[in-house]
Design a protein around this motif. Structure first.
Motif, mmCIF file in Angstrom:
data_model
loop_
_atom_site.group_PDB
_atom_site.id
_atom_site.type_symbol
_atom_site.label_atom_id
_atom_site.label_comp_id
_atom_site.label_asym_id
_atom_site.label_seq_id
_atom_site.Cartn_x
_atom_site.Cartn_y
_atom_site.Cartn_z
ATOM 1 N N ARG A 237 43.153 45.452 32.375
ATOM 2 C CA ARG A 237 43.759 44.980 33.662
ATOM 3 C C ARG A 237 42.739 44.067 34.433
ATOM 4 N NH1 ARG A 237 48.189 47.967 35.263
ATOM 5 N NH2 ARG A 237 48.369 50.181 34.356
ATOM 6 N N GLU A 238 43.362 43.110 35.224
ATOM 7 C CA GLU A 238 42.599 42.206 35.770
ATOM 8 C C GLU A 238 41.650 43.137 36.947
ATOM 9 O OE1 GLU A 238 45.011 39.226 37.303
ATOM 10 O OE2 GLU A 238 45.820 38.418 35.525
ATOM 11 N N HIS A 239 40.360 42.740 36.810
ATOM 12 C CA HIS A 239 39.300 43.335 37.722
ATOM 13 C C HIS A 239 39.417 42.370 39.027
ATOM 14 C CE1 HIS A 239 38.089 46.407 35.073
ATOM 15 N NE2 HIS A 239 37.998 45.394 34.162
ATOM 16 N N ARG A 240 39.305 43.003 40.251
ATOM 17 C CA ARG A 240 38.962 42.303 41.502
ATOM 18 C C ARG A 240 37.641 41.761 41.468
ATOM 19 N NH1 ARG A 240 43.026 43.155 44.983
ATOM 20 N NH2 ARG A 240 41.816 42.439 46.886
ATOM 21 N N VAL A 241 37.261 41.040 42.351
ATOM 22 C CA VAL A 241 36.041 40.261 42.461
ATOM 23 C C VAL A 241 34.810 41.261 42.601
ATOM 24 C CG1 VAL A 241 36.219 40.260 45.041
ATOM 25 C CG2 VAL A 241 34.712 38.629 44.003
ATOM 26 N N GLN A 242 33.704 41.031 41.791
ATOM 27 C CA GLN A 242 32.708 42.072 41.560
ATOM 28 C C GLN A 242 31.987 42.198 42.875
ATOM 29 O OE1 GLN A 242 31.920 43.811 39.162
ATOM 30 N NE2 GLN A 242 33.628 43.183 37.626
ATOM 31 N N CYS A 243 31.350 43.098 43.168
ATOM 32 C CA CYS A 243 30.573 43.361 44.471
ATOM 33 C C CYS A 243 29.312 42.367 44.330
ATOM 34 C CB CYS A 243 30.017 44.723 44.619
ATOM 35 S SG CYS A 243 29.133 44.883 46.011
ATOM 36 N N ILE A 244 29.017 42.071 43.105
ATOM 37 C CA ILE A 244 27.622 41.250 42.904
ATOM 38 C C ILE A 244 28.002 39.760 43.537
ATOM 39 C CG2 ILE A 244 28.206 40.388 40.726
ATOM 40 C CD1 ILE A 244 25.350 40.497 39.858
ATOM 41 N N CYS A 245 28.963 39.390 43.494
ATOM 42 C CA CYS A 245 29.390 38.009 43.798
ATOM 43 C C CYS A 245 29.221 38.093 45.620
ATOM 44 C CB CYS A 245 31.003 37.397 43.826
ATOM 45 S SG CYS A 245 31.263 37.438 41.936
ATOM 46 N N ILE A 246 30.034 39.043 46.239
ATOM 47 C CA ILE A 246 29.543 39.286 47.601
ATOM 48 C C ILE A 246 28.114 39.407 48.132
ATOM 49 C CG2 ILE A 246 30.319 40.524 49.850
ATOM 50 C CD1 ILE A 246 32.801 41.127 48.048
ATOM 51 N N VAL A 247 27.468 40.039 47.417
ATOM 52 C CA VAL A 247 25.962 40.469 47.483
ATOM 53 C C VAL A 247 25.227 39.057 47.459
ATOM 54 C CG1 VAL A 247 23.814 41.418 46.776
ATOM 55 C CG2 VAL A 247 26.064 42.910 46.849
ATOM 56 N N HIS A 248 25.725 38.484 46.350
ATOM 57 C CA HIS A 248 24.845 36.833 46.227
ATOM 58 C C HIS A 248 25.106 36.176 47.526
ATOM 59 C CE1 HIS A 248 23.553 33.258 44.892
ATOM 60 N NE2 HIS A 248 24.743 32.621 44.911
ATOM 61 N N VAL A 249 26.329 36.021 47.897
ATOM 62 C CA VAL A 249 26.594 35.107 49.023
ATOM 63 C C VAL A 249 26.054 35.554 50.510
ATOM 64 C CG1 VAL A 249 28.469 34.086 50.412
ATOM 65 C CG2 VAL A 249 28.692 34.001 47.838
ATOM 66 N N LYS A 250 26.333 37.064 50.497
ATOM 67 C CA LYS A 250 25.550 37.734 51.712
ATOM 68 C C LYS A 250 23.945 37.534 51.784
ATOM 69 C CE LYS A 250 26.644 39.749 55.562
ATOM 70 N NZ LYS A 250 27.486 39.026 56.634
ATOM 71 N N SER A 251 23.188 37.786 50.744
ATOM 72 C CA SER A 251 21.886 37.527 50.436
ATOM 73 C C SER A 251 21.543 36.199 51.092
ATOM 74 C CB SER A 251 21.354 38.049 48.987
ATOM 75 O OG SER A 251 19.974 37.831 48.969
ATOM 76 N N TYR B 170 25.668 29.063 41.310
ATOM 77 C CA TYR B 170 24.000 29.433 41.127
ATOM 78 C C TYR B 170 23.619 29.538 39.885
ATOM 79 C CZ TYR B 170 20.122 32.436 42.003
ATOM 80 O OH TYR B 170 18.917 32.889 41.770
ATOM 81 N N ARG B 171 24.529 30.294 39.181
ATOM 82 C CA ARG B 171 23.921 30.517 37.632
ATOM 83 C C ARG B 171 24.051 29.377 36.880
ATOM 84 N NH1 ARG B 171 27.837 36.018 36.324
ATOM 85 N NH2 ARG B 171 26.921 37.543 37.651
ATOM 86 N N ALA B 172 24.966 28.395 37.205
ATOM 87 C CA ALA B 172 24.837 27.108 36.250
ATOM 88 C C ALA B 172 23.562 26.400 36.572
ATOM 89 C CB ALA B 172 26.148 26.309 36.795
ATOM 90 N N LEU B 173 23.152 26.460 37.900
ATOM 91 C CA LEU B 173 22.187 25.732 38.459
ATOM 92 C C LEU B 173 20.706 26.329 37.846
ATOM 93 C CD1 LEU B 173 20.696 23.539 40.503
ATOM 94 C CD2 LEU B 173 20.542 25.446 42.122
ATOM 95 N N LYS B 174 20.743 27.605 37.726
ATOM 96 C CA LYS B 174 19.786 28.442 36.904
ATOM 97 C C LYS B 174 19.679 28.012 35.610
ATOM 98 C CE LYS B 174 17.342 31.064 38.531
ATOM 99 N NZ LYS B 174 16.053 31.040 39.071
ATOM 100 N N MET B 175 20.620 27.920 34.890
ATOM 101 C CA MET B 175 20.836 27.543 33.631
ATOM 102 C C MET B 175 20.334 26.220 33.094
ATOM 103 S SD MET B 175 21.378 30.205 31.523
ATOM 104 C CE MET B 175 22.250 29.675 30.251
ATOM 105 N N SER B 176 21.013 25.165 33.990
ATOM 106 C CA SER B 176 20.773 23.789 33.504
ATOM 107 C C SER B 176 19.661 23.014 34.463
ATOM 108 C CB SER B 176 21.986 23.274 33.353
ATOM 109 O OG SER B 176 22.719 23.213 34.330
ATOM 110 N N GLY B 177 19.379 23.572 35.595
ATOM 111 C CA GLY B 177 18.640 22.642 36.521
ATOM 112 C C GLY B 177 17.386 22.014 36.115
ATOM 113 N N ALA B 178 16.904 20.893 36.590
ATOM 114 C CA ALA B 178 15.890 20.608 35.900
ATOM 115 C C ALA B 178 14.507 21.144 36.656
ATOM 116 C CB ALA B 178 15.837 18.861 36.381
ATOM 117 N N CYS B 179 13.555 21.295 36.034
ATOM 118 C CA CYS B 179 12.453 21.803 36.582
ATOM 119 C C CYS B 179 11.705 20.815 37.535
ATOM 120 C CB CYS B 179 11.361 22.390 35.449
ATOM 121 S SG CYS B 179 11.992 23.572 34.339
ATOM 122 N N ALA B 180 10.916 21.465 38.533
ATOM 123 C CA ALA B 180 10.274 20.494 39.609
ATOM 124 C C ALA B 180 9.126 19.569 39.071
ATOM 125 C CB ALA B 180 9.841 21.285 40.858
ATOM 126 N N ASN B 181 8.464 20.155 38.202
ATOM 127 C CA ASN B 181 7.244 19.745 37.419
ATOM 128 C C ASN B 181 6.851 20.064 35.995
ATOM 129 O OD1 ASN B 181 5.655 22.155 37.717
ATOM 130 N ND2 ASN B 181 5.566 21.557 40.110
#
Length: 332
Positions: free
Chosen positions: A51-65, A111-122
């Motif tokens: 069955r299709e699950h509703r939005v995970q609580c982790i998504c809301i926690v991430h935006v609220k944090s 946010y996950r895509a940025l963590k996966m493929s984002g360039a390092c600062a130095n």
């Protein structure tokens, strides 16, 4: 063109199929006197219907944090428990619209895509990132080896490459990655089991197996014979076998002891020597015959070793003097 099936119709079809499946599974359970759960587990029902699950609580926690902790100092940020309590006490998060749910999901995915493929600062952060990722990959591979790594596993070897790295093997090594994987698996299955057991049987640990001249170079010389070779398996080196199944069959026979080295008696060696001589006289080629040199049967002149520091001129003079002395001796 195919029309898009409405969501309500799709749910109705799924419920109908699920209902029919439940009735059939219940009839099987009653027929075989088992519970419905046992029949469902056998058929893997829970793997096919989700069955299709509703939005995970982790998504809301991430935006609220991000909303609450942005700009705050390190020691004054909200903890995860505090953020969860704030979300639970806010009725606005109880019933979210489809647009709001998708917004929270997109925020977390970005946010996950940025963590996966984002360039390092130095360079320092890039080096630390590389060390951390390689350490995690190493632990995962070692754990996978412990869970599923054995000679009889059916896991297909897989290459993971970046960009055009696979072209290096084809251009520089003239090897395809699939061929390298097959050779590696053969090497893992074999692990020189034949050579090791041969060294133990003869007491010569540096002795290597000779499959081409097995009878002459191994059996007659060292007095041992490989007994119990798997039936239907060609007597060739494991590296020349065509399938992984053949290599595994030989390895299992060597590990279990079904195929082992046997010490021959003097009478058995004499009988084998007579049998080889008889077959050779009958015209049979025993083992691999070495190719003859093109100058076989011709006389070869032996050159005298040159003295250190001697040039071509001094060598020629010395040869002429020795020739004159030899002629004088013959004349005398």
């Amino acid at each position: 063109m195919y029309k898009k099936i409405p969501k309500a119709m799709k749910n109705l079809q799924e419920n109908y199929i699920l209902g029919c499946t439940r009735v059939s599974l219940h009839e099987l359970a009653v027929t075989h006197d088992v519970s419905d759960k046992q029949v469902k587990d056998i058929f893997g029902l829970k793997m096919y219907y989700h069955r299709e699950h509703r939005v995970q609580c982790i998504c809301i926690v991430h935006v609220k944090s991000k909303e609450l902790n942005e700009g705050r100092p390190s020691g004054d940020k909200y903890s995860l428990e505090d953020i969860q309590n704030i979300i639970d006490s806010d009725p606005a998060y109880k019933q979210l619209s489809a647009k709001e749910e998708q917004y929270y999901i997109n925020q977390l995915n970005e946010y996950r895509a940025l963590k996966m493929s984002g360039a390092c600062a130095n360079n320092v952060s890039a080096a630390r990132d590389a060390v951390a990722v390689m350490d995690r990959i190493s632990k995962e591979l070692h754990a996978l080896r412990d869970r599923a790594g054995h000679v009889n596993d059916q896991v297909q070897l897989t290459w993971i490459v970046t960009d055009n790295v696979h072209e290096f093997w084809e251009d520089q090594m003239s090897l395809a990655l699939d061929d390298v994987a097959c050779q590696f698996e053969e090497w893992v299955c074999n692990q020189k089991k034949t050579d090791v057991s041969l060294g133990r049987a003869t007491g010569k640990m540096d002795l290597q197996m000779n499959y081409q001249n097995y009878e002459k170079a191994i059996v007659l010389v060292y007095g041992v014979k490989l007994d119990g070779w798997p039936e239907g398996l060609p007597f060739i080196a494991p590296s020349h076998m065509h399938t992984i199944l053949e290599v595994r069959t030989l390895r299992d026979a060597l590990v279990t002891g079904a195929c082992h080295w046997k010490k021959l008696t003097q009478r058995e060696l004499e009988d084998l020597h007579m049998d080889i001589q008889r077959r050779s006289d009958a015209g049979e080629v025993i083992g691999m015959v070495r190719k003859k040199c093109s100058d076989t049967g011709k006389t070869h002149k032996c050159k005298a070793p040159a003295a250190e520091g001697a040039t071509d001129g001094t060598m020629a003079k010395g040869d002429s003097k020795r020739t004159q002395k030899s002629r004088r001796g013959q004349a005398a």
